[in-house]
Design an enzyme around this catalytic site. Structure first.
Site, PDB file in Angstrom:
ATOM      1  CB  CYS A 172      -0.902   0.016   1.232  1.00 40.38           C
ATOM      2  SG  CYS A 172      -1.459  -1.601   1.709  1.00 40.38           S
ATOM      3  CB  VAL A 173       3.332   2.792   1.975  1.00 39.62           C
ATOM      4  CG1 VAL A 173       2.159   3.316   2.749  1.00 39.62           C
ATOM      5  CG2 VAL A 173       3.969   1.642   2.704  1.00 39.62           C
TER       6      VAL A 173
END
Ligand code: PMP
Length: 388
Positions: A324-325
């Site tokens: 997600c990052v």
């Protein structure tokens, strides 16, 4: 040969889950709110799914709200509870290693006048319960500690964390996205007020999540509309997705124990194999209090992204941090919270194993990694001569 070891980022939908979903796209496409047989069929299907998710987490059917993903469940739980109960206090305590969705909800709440306090973890990534006890006070409206971290695999002392929260009459939320279906979780007996779940982490479809909400607790909804899901999540229900999540939860209940043992064996074979053959490689996280499917290994003097690209050429897929990052190229806040330096955090790989992994895949990865690491180290000016 191929070895997919990025189940934490994305899981295939189980074929039995897909079979269960299929009728609800075309033949039984009714809206659960409609007063006719098509609608009743859809309503019955989501009620069965609610029972199935309930059974996975030891709750009652009325305590499950379907959402679109874990991020949405985290938003509904944390923002919904703190805003609804803001008169109880302004302090919100979360751990330093929460998922970015929780961290960013915290940032948004601090702009709205809440005081966000980060509970530290030790060097193995376990929340320090004594420090948590010092940070939670009578001004605390909510405590959110994840059940397990998907990146470093550490399983958190959430029962103790819930007790601390309740001793100050604070609400306790746990993000169980990475833990559900891997380790037993009993919402009622473990003292959770709110718990986040995701379908894809159970081999269900993406686009569905759920929130466990203890009976009697109220939330300020963020989706306002027709009042579906008890008024907490308006919008026509994603019936096929919800049916898929229910079926996935049902399969997980039956498989969790045996699959957990199998994956633990593979995980430990992978960790031992890699650490034995690659000099200056280290395990991140806790050696035993970790999810059965997670290994997070640090390699000095190499960049995680370069490792991933080289390993992909060998048919090996994994992550250098939370998917997600990953696009930010920032070193993982989780690894930094363990006390790792910027460059140490960058040289780490996350292996998340799953249902199609076998011993052969693990051995293939263990054979492939040393050469890739040596080649990258040979190119780095930081590598000491004895490792070249
Ligand atoms: N919480 C945790 C612990 C996660 O690992 C993830 C990512 N799988 C999320 C929340 C967010 O999930 P999603 O992107 O499906 O909303």
């Amino acid at each position: 040969m191929k070895a997919y070891m990025d189940y934490g980022a994305s899981r295939p939908v189980d074929p039995a889950v897909l079979d269960a979903m299929m009728p609800y796209f075309c033949d039984s496409h009714g809206n659960p709110s409609s007063f006719h047989s098509h609608g009743f069929e859809a309503l019955k299907a989501i009620n069965i799914a609610r029972e199935q998710v309930t059974a996975l987490v030891g709750a009652e059917a009325s305590e499950i709200v379907f959402t679109s993903c874990a991020t949405e469940s985290n938003n509904l739980a944390i923002a919904g509870a703190t805003i609804r109960y803001r008169k109880r206090g302004k302090r919100v305590v979360i751990s330093e290693i929460e998922h970015i969705s929780v961290i960013n909800i915290g940032k948004e709440l601090s702009r709205q006048g809440f005081e966000i306090v980060m509970a530290p973890v030790d060097e193995t990534g376990i929340v320090d319960v004594d420090k948590l006890g010092e940070l939670v006070n009578d001004e605390t409206v909510l405590v959110s500690i994840m059940a397990a971290n998907g990146e470093i695999g550490t399983i958190q002392p959430i029962k103790e964390a819930a007790e601390i929260a309740h001793s100050h009459e604070a609400i306790f939320h746990t993000d169980a996205t990475a833990a559900a279906g891997q380790i037993p979780l009993e919402a009622a007996t473990m003292g959770f007020d709110l718990m986040t779940l995701s379908s894809n982490d159970l081999y269900g479809p993406k686009g569905v999540g759920a929130l466990y909400l203890r009976k009697g607790l109220r939330l300020k909804p963020h989706m306002i509309g027709g009042g579906q899901e008890g008024g907490l999540r308006s919008g026509s229900e994603n019936v096929p997705g919800i049916v898929g999540m229910g079926k996935a939860a049902d399969l997980m209940i039956r498989r969790m124990e045996a699959e957990g043992e199998r994956l633990t064996g593979l995980r430990d074979r992978l960790i031992r194999g890699v650490l034995d053959v690659v000099p200056e490689s280290y395990l991140n996280g806790h050696p035993t209090k970790r999810l059965p499917n997670n290994a997070n290994i640090r390699f000095s003097y190499v960049e995680g992204e370069a490792l991933i690209i080289s390993l992909d050429q060998l048919g090996i897929q994994l992550s250098s941090g939370s998917a997600c990052v990953a696009k930010t190229l920032e070193p993982s806040h989780v690894l930094r919270a363990l006390g790792l330096k910027h460059e140490e955090a960058h040289g780490s790989l996350v292996f998340t194993l799953g249902k199609d992994n076998r011993g052969d895949d693990v051995d293939y990865v263990v054979r492939g990694i040393p050469d890739v690491v040596s080649k990258l180290r040979a190119m780095s000016p930081l590598t000491p001569p004895e490792l070249r």
